[in-house]
Design a protein around this motif. Structure first.
Motif, PDB file in Angstrom:
ATOM      1  N   ALA A  20     -13.572  17.987  19.179  1.00 33.27           N
ATOM      2  CA  ALA A  20     -12.678  18.962  19.818  1.00 33.27           C
ATOM      3  C   ALA A  20     -13.190  20.364  19.551  1.00 33.27           C
ATOM      4  CB  ALA A  20     -11.253  18.808  19.282  1.00 33.27           C
ATOM      5  N   ASN A  21     -12.834  21.289  20.446  1.00 30.96           N
ATOM      6  CA  ASN A  21     -13.181  22.690  20.239  1.00 30.96           C
ATOM      7  C   ASN A  21     -12.380  23.561  21.202  1.00 30.96           C
ATOM      8  OD1 ASN A  21     -14.423  24.896  19.054  1.00 30.96           O
ATOM      9  ND2 ASN A  21     -16.507  24.082  19.308  1.00 30.96           N
ATOM     10  N   LEU A  31      -9.790  27.796  26.675  1.00 27.14           N
ATOM     11  CA  LEU A  31      -9.900  26.395  27.094  1.00 27.14           C
ATOM     12  C   LEU A  31      -9.951  25.554  25.829  1.00 27.14           C
ATOM     13  CD1 LEU A  31     -10.481  24.430  29.613  1.00 27.14           C
ATOM     14  CD2 LEU A  31     -12.831  24.461  28.775  1.00 27.14           C
ATOM     15  N   ALA A  32      -9.024  24.613  25.698  1.00 28.68           N
ATOM     16  CA  ALA A  32      -9.020  23.674  24.575  1.00 28.68           C
ATOM     17  C   ALA A  32      -9.420  22.302  25.100  1.00 28.68           C
ATOM     18  CB  ALA A  32      -7.631  23.627  23.939  1.00 28.68           C
ATOM     19  N   ILE A  33     -10.323  21.634  24.377  1.00 28.08           N
ATOM     20  CA  ILE A  33     -10.839  20.335  24.833  1.00 28.08           C
ATOM     21  C   ILE A  33     -10.865  19.360  23.668  1.00 28.08           C
ATOM     22  CG2 ILE A  33     -12.638  19.192  26.192  1.00 28.08           C
ATOM     23  CD1 ILE A  33     -13.989  21.967  26.458  1.00 28.08           C
ATOM     24  N   LEU A  34     -10.465  18.121  23.950  1.00 25.35           N
ATOM     25  CA  LEU A  34     -10.532  17.036  22.972  1.00 25.35           C
ATOM     26  C   LEU A  34     -11.122  15.816  23.663  1.00 25.35           C
ATOM     27  CD1 LEU A  34      -7.697  16.066  20.499  1.00 25.35           C
ATOM     28  CD2 LEU A  34      -8.804  14.298  21.855  1.00 25.35           C
ATOM     29  N   ALA A  35     -12.054  15.135  22.981  1.00 21.97           N
ATOM     30  CA  ALA A  35     -12.709  13.964  23.561  1.00 21.97           C
ATOM     31  C   ALA A  35     -12.809  12.863  22.506  1.00 21.97           C
ATOM     32  CB  ALA A  35     -14.103  14.326  24.073  1.00 21.97           C
ATOM     33  N   ASP A  36     -12.620  11.630  22.939  1.00 18.84           N
ATOM     34  CA  ASP A  36     -12.693  10.445  22.072  1.00 18.84           C
ATOM     35  C   ASP A  36     -13.796   9.547  22.639  1.00 18.84           C
ATOM     36  OD1 ASP A  36     -12.354   8.056  20.725  1.00 18.84           O
ATOM     37  OD2 ASP A  36     -10.214   7.854  21.150  1.00 18.84           O
ATOM     38  N   GLY A  37     -14.939   9.542  21.968  1.00 19.74           N
ATOM     39  CA  GLY A  37     -16.113   8.832  22.479  1.00 19.74           C
ATOM     40  C   GLY A  37     -16.084   7.341  22.206  1.00 19.74           C
ATOM     41  N   LEU A  55     -18.426  21.227  28.879  1.00 14.54           N
ATOM     42  CA  LEU A  55     -17.294  21.918  29.520  1.00 14.54           C
ATOM     43  C   LEU A  55     -17.119  23.309  28.929  1.00 14.54           C
ATOM     44  CD1 LEU A  55     -14.320  19.398  29.943  1.00 14.54           C
ATOM     45  CD2 LEU A  55     -15.648  20.491  31.736  1.00 14.54           C
ATOM     46  N   GLY A  56     -17.255  23.407  27.618  1.00  9.73           N
ATOM     47  CA  GLY A  56     -17.073  24.696  26.953  1.00  9.73           C
ATOM     48  C   GLY A  56     -18.092  25.731  27.400  1.00  9.73           C
ATOM     49  N   ALA A  57     -19.348  25.311  27.541  1.00  9.74           N
ATOM     50  CA  ALA A  57     -20.397  26.235  27.984  1.00  9.74           C
ATOM     51  C   ALA A  57     -20.113  26.733  29.396  1.00  9.74           C
ATOM     52  CB  ALA A  57     -21.757  25.546  27.921  1.00  9.74           C
ATOM     53  N   ALA A  58     -19.668  25.827  30.275  1.00 12.77           N
ATOM     54  CA  ALA A  58     -19.361  26.215  31.652  1.00 12.77           C
ATOM     55  C   ALA A  58     -18.162  27.160  31.699  1.00 12.77           C
ATOM     56  CB  ALA A  58     -19.100  24.971  32.501  1.00 12.77           C
ATOM     57  N   TRP A  59     -17.154  26.898  30.863  1.00  9.68           N
ATOM     58  CA  TRP A  59     -15.971  27.757  30.818  1.00  9.68           C
ATOM     59  C   TRP A  59     -16.332  29.152  30.305  1.00  9.68           C
ATOM     60  CZ3 TRP A  59     -11.271  27.668  32.811  1.00  9.68           C
ATOM     61  CH2 TRP A  59     -10.307  28.552  32.321  1.00  9.68           C
ATOM     62  N   SER A  60     -17.177  29.209  29.287  1.00  8.78           N
ATOM     63  CA  SER A  60     -17.496  30.485  28.631  1.00  8.78           C
ATOM     64  C   SER A  60     -18.116  31.504  29.586  1.00  8.78           C
ATOM     65  CB  SER A  60     -18.439  30.240  27.450  1.00  8.78           C
ATOM     66  OG  SER A  60     -17.810  29.420  26.489  1.00  8.78           O
ATOM     67  N   THR A  61     -18.807  31.031  30.599  1.00  7.39           N
ATOM     68  CA  THR A  61     -19.457  31.945  31.554  1.00  7.39           C
ATOM     69  C   THR A  61     -18.610  32.189  32.797  1.00  7.39           C
ATOM     70  OG1 THR A  61     -20.632  30.100  32.597  1.00  7.39           O
ATOM     71  CG2 THR A  61     -21.767  31.252  30.799  1.00  7.39           C
ATOM     72  N   SER A  62     -17.444  31.534  32.884  1.00  9.45           N
ATOM     73  CA  SER A  62     -16.592  31.680  34.078  1.00  9.45           C
ATOM     74  C   SER A  62     -15.665  32.886  33.951  1.00  9.45           C
ATOM     75  CB  SER A  62     -15.749  30.417  34.277  1.00  9.45           C
ATOM     76  OG  SER A  62     -14.629  30.421  33.402  1.00  9.45           O
ATOM     77  N   THR A  63     -15.061  33.259  35.075  1.00  7.40           N
ATOM     78  CA  THR A  63     -14.080  34.354  35.084  1.00  7.40           C
ATOM     79  C   THR A  63     -12.717  33.849  35.568  1.00  7.40           C
ATOM     80  OG1 THR A  63     -14.789  34.957  37.326  1.00  7.40           O
ATOM     81  CG2 THR A  63     -15.832  36.126  35.485  1.00  7.40           C
ATOM     82  N   ILE A  64     -12.459  32.565  35.399  1.00  5.33           N
ATOM     83  CA  ILE A  64     -11.238  31.943  35.929  1.00  5.33           C
ATOM     84  C   ILE A  64     -10.002  32.468  35.210  1.00  5.33           C
ATOM     85  CG2 ILE A  64      -9.980  29.747  36.034  1.00  5.33           C
ATOM     86  CD1 ILE A  64     -12.798  28.472  36.539  1.00  5.33           C
ATOM     87  N   ALA A  65      -8.996  32.866  36.005  1.00  6.79           N
ATOM     88  CA  ALA A  65      -7.738  33.345  35.440  1.00  6.79           C
ATOM     89  C   ALA A  65      -6.529  32.803  36.200  1.00  6.79           C
ATOM     90  CB  ALA A  65      -7.712  34.865  35.437  1.00  6.79           C
ATOM     91  N   GLN A  66      -6.775  32.083  37.324  1.00  4.10           N
ATOM     92  CA  GLN A  66      -5.691  31.582  38.164  1.00  4.10           C
ATOM     93  C   GLN A  66      -5.640  30.048  38.120  1.00  4.10           C
ATOM     94  OE1 GLN A  66      -3.464  33.618  39.519  1.00  4.10           O
ATOM     95  NE2 GLN A  66      -4.645  35.327  38.643  1.00  4.10           N
ATOM     96  N   PRO A  67      -4.421  29.462  38.170  1.00  2.00           N
ATOM     97  CA  PRO A  67      -4.280  28.004  38.075  1.00  2.00           C
ATOM     98  C   PRO A  67      -5.060  27.233  39.143  1.00  2.00           C
ATOM     99  CG  PRO A  67      -2.156  29.059  37.786  1.00  2.00           C
ATOM    100  CD  PRO A  67      -3.113  30.137  38.189  1.00  2.00           C
ATOM    101  N   ILE A 234      -8.896  10.214  14.087  1.00  2.64           N
ATOM    102  CA  ILE A 234      -7.669  10.940  14.443  1.00  2.64           C
ATOM    103  C   ILE A 234      -8.032  12.394  14.719  1.00  2.64           C
ATOM    104  CG2 ILE A 234      -5.301  11.490  13.753  1.00  2.64           C
ATOM    105  CD1 ILE A 234      -6.337   9.485  11.218  1.00  2.64           C
ATOM    106  N   THR A 235      -7.696  12.878  15.909  1.00  2.00           N
ATOM    107  CA  THR A 235      -7.932  14.282  16.228  1.00  2.00           C
ATOM    108  C   THR A 235      -6.671  14.880  16.826  1.00  2.00           C
ATOM    109  OG1 THR A 235     -10.269  13.827  16.597  1.00  2.00           O
ATOM    110  CG2 THR A 235      -9.427  15.914  17.438  1.00  2.00           C
ATOM    111  N   VAL A 236      -6.315  16.051  16.299  1.00  5.65           N
ATOM    112  CA  VAL A 236      -5.094  16.746  16.693  1.00  5.65           C
ATOM    113  C   VAL A 236      -5.454  18.185  17.029  1.00  5.65           C
ATOM    114  CG1 VAL A 236      -2.892  17.638  15.839  1.00  5.65           C
ATOM    115  CG2 VAL A 236      -3.580  15.297  15.280  1.00  5.65           C
ATOM    116  N   LEU A 237      -5.026  18.655  18.201  1.00  4.20           N
ATOM    117  CA  LEU A 237      -5.195  20.053  18.603  1.00  4.20           C
ATOM    118  C   LEU A 237      -3.819  20.565  19.009  1.00  4.20           C
ATOM    119  CD1 LEU A 237      -8.100  21.482  20.752  1.00  4.20           C
ATOM    120  CD2 LEU A 237      -5.794  22.382  20.908  1.00  4.20           C
ATOM    121  N   LEU A 238      -3.315  21.527  18.241  1.00  2.00           N
ATOM    122  CA  LEU A 238      -1.935  21.980  18.412  1.00  2.00           C
ATOM    123  C   LEU A 238      -1.912  23.460  18.799  1.00  2.00           C
ATOM    124  CD1 LEU A 238       0.997  20.964  18.181  1.00  2.00           C
ATOM    125  CD2 LEU A 238       0.938  21.597  15.752  1.00  2.00           C
TER     126      LEU A 238
END
Length: 247
Positions: A20-21, A31-37, A55-67, A234-238
């Motif tokens: 997760a990160n 952007l919060a992401i969790l994956a279970d391989g 996903l994180g790398a792609a998000w980091s360079t984006s300018t997305i602000a709308q749903p 066990i992974t938890v992102l709160l």
């Protein structure tokens, strides 16, 4: 807004295949992401890390602000990740067949957009209620929805871990994407099945609503799963939407 996450190997596994990160884009949106391989030796953790980092790398360079932008972004980028993991498995035969779940949220002011594939879950805690926002892509959930088994049977079903959808396989992956509103003092929980298979929803709600720091609550959820047997990673992102939805 505050975000905490923690991952633990559990009591019975030799390695942790969860990952997760949290990432921030050019518009200042998280952007919060969790994956279970899943997969053989090393393969599951490769797949989950590829999914989160890609996903994180792609998000980091984006300018997305709308749903609406985030919805389309998820559909496109998760498909790219699916293809990348599949190709990695082809290139390295010892990893062939590896895959991962994904549950991810783009946090956009008073709205959050959820995307998921597999059986990692997202829950919203709002006004004393715990609401599951995702639908497990699993064989047992299909049997449950069709009325072939009861919830009690589902909890102990021998094919509990069989997924009907995951990321890392040939062809097009079907991603569930949804938009939700959040209110001050809501909590959003992303978690792997290592939590939900071991800890009841009532106990999860009690911990999240307790008068503790967010970091302590995250640790308490992990500890509860381990105390119940810790059968899986066990992974938890709160996420806590405090006062104003964004700082």
């Amino acid at each position: 807004m505050e975000i905490q996450f923690q991952s633990d190997i559990g009591k019975r596994r030799n390695m942790n295949q969860d990952y997760a990160n949290v990432f921030i884009n050019q518009a200042g949106m998280d952007l919060a992401i969790l994956a279970d391989g899943m997969g053989g030796h090393l393969a599951g953790d490769v797949a989950s890390k590829m999914a989160v980092d890609g996903l994180g790398a792609a998000w980091s360079t984006s300018t997305i602000a709308q749903p609406e932008e985030a919805t389309q972004w998820f559909l496109q980028e998760i498909q790219k990740i699916n293809e990348a993991i599949y190709q990695e498995g082809i290139a390295h035969p010892e990893m062939q067949g590896m895959g991962t779940t994904i549950v991810s949220t783009a946090l956009l002011d008073e709205t959050f957009v959820l995307a998921h594939v597999g059986d990692s879950r997202a829950y919203l805690v709002q006004k004393g209620q715990l609401q599951q926002l995702t639908d497990d892509h699993s064989l047992v959930n299909e049997l449950l929805k069709s009325g072939e088994i009861t919830e009690e049977m589902a909890a102990i079903h021998p094919q509990k871990n069989v997924l009907t959808r995951s990321v890392g396989f040939a062809g097009e992956v079907k991603t569930d994407v949804s938009q939700h509103q959040c209110q001050p003092n809501d909590y959003l929980l992303l978690c792997s099945d290592g939590l939900t298979n071991m800890v009841s929803e009532a106990d999860i709600l009690a911990i999240v609503e307790s008068d503790q720091s967010l970091e302590t609550k995250t640790k308490q959820l992990i500890d509860a799963a381990n105390e119940a047997g810790g059968a899986d990673n066990i992974t938890v992102l709160l996420i806590h939407f405090e006062g104003e939805a964004r700082p």
